[in-house]
Design an enzyme around this catalytic site. Structure first.
Site, PDB file in Angstrom:
ATOM      1  N   THR A  12       0.813  -1.218   0.000  1.00  0.00           N
ATOM      2  CA  THR A  12       0.000   0.000   0.000  1.00  0.00           C
ATOM      3  C   THR A  12       0.849   1.272   0.000  1.00  0.00           C
ATOM      4  OG1 THR A  12      -0.136  -0.140   2.406  1.00  0.00           O
ATOM      5  CG2 THR A  12      -1.960  -1.098   1.158  1.00  0.00           C
ATOM      6  N   CYS A 129      17.846   4.791  -3.490  1.00  0.00           N
ATOM      7  CA  CYS A 129      17.472   5.470  -4.737  1.00  0.00           C
ATOM      8  C   CYS A 129      18.561   6.401  -5.269  1.00  0.00           C
ATOM      9  CB  CYS A 129      16.173   6.253  -4.536  1.00  0.00           C
ATOM     10  SG  CYS A 129      16.091   7.145  -2.969  1.00  0.00           S
ATOM     11  N   HIS A 249      14.481  12.505  -8.196  1.00  0.00           N
ATOM     12  CA  HIS A 249      15.689  12.987  -7.517  1.00  0.00           C
ATOM     13  C   HIS A 249      16.681  13.541  -8.549  1.00  0.00           C
ATOM     14  CE1 HIS A 249      14.224  11.283  -3.900  1.00  0.00           C
ATOM     15  NE2 HIS A 249      15.142  10.363  -3.646  1.00  0.00           N
ATOM     16  N   ASN A 322      12.816   8.481  -8.613  1.00  0.00           N
ATOM     17  CA  ASN A 322      13.298   7.701  -7.460  1.00  0.00           C
ATOM     18  C   ASN A 322      12.378   6.539  -7.110  1.00  0.00           C
ATOM     19  OD1 ASN A 322      11.889  10.319  -6.824  1.00  0.00           O
ATOM     20  ND2 ASN A 322      11.610   9.306  -4.858  1.00  0.00           N
TER      21      ASN A 322
HETATM   22  O1  3JN Z   1      14.306   9.860   1.325  1.00  0.00           O
HETATM   23  C1  3JN Z   1      14.591   9.380   0.229  1.00  0.00           C
HETATM   24  O2  3JN Z   1      14.563  10.066  -0.810  1.00  0.00           O
HETATM   25  C2  3JN Z   1      14.992   7.966   0.143  1.00  0.00           C
HETATM   26  C3  3JN Z   1      14.684   7.244   1.384  1.00  0.00           C
HETATM   27  C4  3JN Z   1      15.094   6.013   1.588  1.00  0.00           C
HETATM   28  C5  3JN Z   1      14.845   5.325   2.835  1.00  0.00           C
HETATM   29  C6  3JN Z   1      13.918   5.803   3.758  1.00  0.00           C
HETATM   30  C7  3JN Z   1      13.730   5.169   4.961  1.00  0.00           C
HETATM   31  C8  3JN Z   1      14.434   4.033   5.281  1.00  0.00           C
HETATM   32  C9  3JN Z   1      15.550   4.135   3.134  1.00  0.00           C
HETATM   33  C10 3JN Z   1      16.500   3.593   2.128  1.00  0.00           C
HETATM   34  O3  3JN Z   1      16.059   3.102   1.082  1.00  0.00           O
HETATM   35  O4  3JN Z   1      17.702   3.623   2.362  1.00  0.00           O
HETATM   36  C11 3JN Z   1      15.357   3.524   4.374  1.00  0.00           C
HETATM   37  C12 3JN Z   1      16.134   2.323   4.758  1.00  0.00           C
HETATM   38  O5  3JN Z   1      15.793   1.232   4.352  1.00  0.00           O
HETATM   39  O6  3JN Z   1      17.094   2.496   5.507  1.00  0.00           O
END
Ligand code: 3JN
Length: 339
Positions: A12, A129, A249, A322
């Site tokens: 979701t 991303c 991004h 992204n």
């Molecule tokens: O904020 C963004 O643009 C990318 C965010 C990625 C993200 C957000 C929360 C936890 C991640 C990631 O993919 O690294 C994680 C995580 O899994 O640590």
């Protein structure tokens, strides 16, 4: 044609929904799709290929008979449920950071290191991303002229922070335009001890602070890109920034190469790279922008120019969706390596 049972965990969420769009758009041979989410979302319905699909609770038993399990439900859910899926015979492709730096888990970008996928023991990690779009653009330059040093600054969209942050941005914009208090509640990250405005603002923090003044998002870019490109000693530094863009991004990347490489040659190499689109015609005001990349699977590169302040220096501007190449598309491409 052989078909597969595919589970989407975190179905979701922003990325979960994009997984389903990308599976459909790329004609992945899905025989059965299982939309899994927290107990809170169980019983709600989603759409897959024009048909309503009931969301089930992501519990270990839900993985029985699953061939591919695409996870994007946060690191905690991945740590808890990925081993359960693997023990039931599924190949897990995990979009969280939970396993990315585990030496026993391949971290794969199909344009860069597809061969690593075959070394999996049930789990393959999908990179962050910002890392994905950077390495797709850097690797062809590395192969041609060798990376010496990389300095990257990101301009990251709100969609990376999830659906609540997108809704929050719109709400804040409305409140500011009406002359009121924006009442921020999402940035820099959920659970932060205070919140910054996302509307009409730029926030130089993604994720929590880690070491020596760097955020975890910045350290992910450094460590993951070294692992993916197989360059453990790469000199690389990152500054990651949230901007009030809904999706897509952008990155300003400064590269020092070991050998000379002209901007023309770099553009030619990038244009030949599958999954890369070069948009670089300053006279025509043509360069990549998030509004152009939204809903696309490619990585867009432009503003390629010499950096005369160092030896063999280039500057690039790199943009990608992204939620697509930065997450769902890359994960589905990894699964496609096993068809
Ligand atoms: O904020 C963004 O643009 C990318 C965010 C990625 C993200 C957000 C929360 C936890 C991640 C990631 O993919 O690294 C994680 C995580 O899994 O640590």
């Amino acid at each position: 044609m052989k078909t597969y049972t595919v589970a989407v965990v975190g179905a979701t969420g922003v990325i979960g929904r994009t997984f389903m769009e990308v599976l459909d758009k790329r004609n992945f041979p899905v025989g059965r799709l299982k939309a899994l989410a927290s107990g809170r979302s169980a019983g709600s319905t989603l759409n897959f290929k024009g048909e309503a699909l009931e969301v089930e609770e992501a519990v270990p038993e839900a993985f029985a008979g699953v061939d591919f399990a695409l996870f994007s439900a946060g690191g905690e859910a991945s740590l808890r449920l990925a081993p359960e899926a693997v023990s039931r015979g599924a190949l897990v492709i995990d979009n969280s950071s939970a396993f990315r730096m585990d030496p026993g888990v391949p971290l794969v970008v199909p344009e860069v290191n597809p061969d690593k996928a075959g070394e999996h023991r049930g789990i393959i990690a999908n990179p962050n991303c910002s890392t994905i779009q950077m390495v797709v653009a850097l690797y062809p330059l590395h192969r041609a002229a060798g990376l010496e040093r990389v300095v990257v600054s990101t301009y990251q969209a709100i969609s990376g922070a999830g659906k609540a942050a997108i809704d929050g941005l719109f709400r804040e914009c409305r409140r500011v335009l009406e002359g009121g208090d924006p009442k921020p509640g999402n940035l820099p990250h959920g659970g932060a001890k205070k919140f910054h405005q996302s509307a009409f603002n730029v926030v130089p923090q993604l994720d929590v602070f880690a070491e020596e003044g760097y955020t975890r998002e910045e350290m992910k870019m450094v460590e993951e890109s070294r692992k993916i490109m197989g360059l453990p000693g790469l000199r690389i530094t990152a500054t990651t920034v949230r901007v009030p863009v809904v999706n897509g991004h952008s990155e300003s990347i400064n590269v020092e190469l070991k050998e000379p490489l002209s901007p023309e040659e770099a553009r030619r190499l990038l244009a030949e790279t599958p999954g890369v689109v070069v948009l670089d015609d300053p006279e025509e005001l043509l360069y990549p922008m998030p509004a152009l990349a939204d809903g696309r699977d490619e990585v867009f590169v432009g503003r390629v120019r010499r950096d005369p302040s160092v030896e063999n220096g280039l500057n690039l501007w790199v943009v990608a969706d992204n939620t697509r190449k930065g997450a769902a598309t890359n994960a589905v491409q990894i699964a496609e390596l096993f068809l």
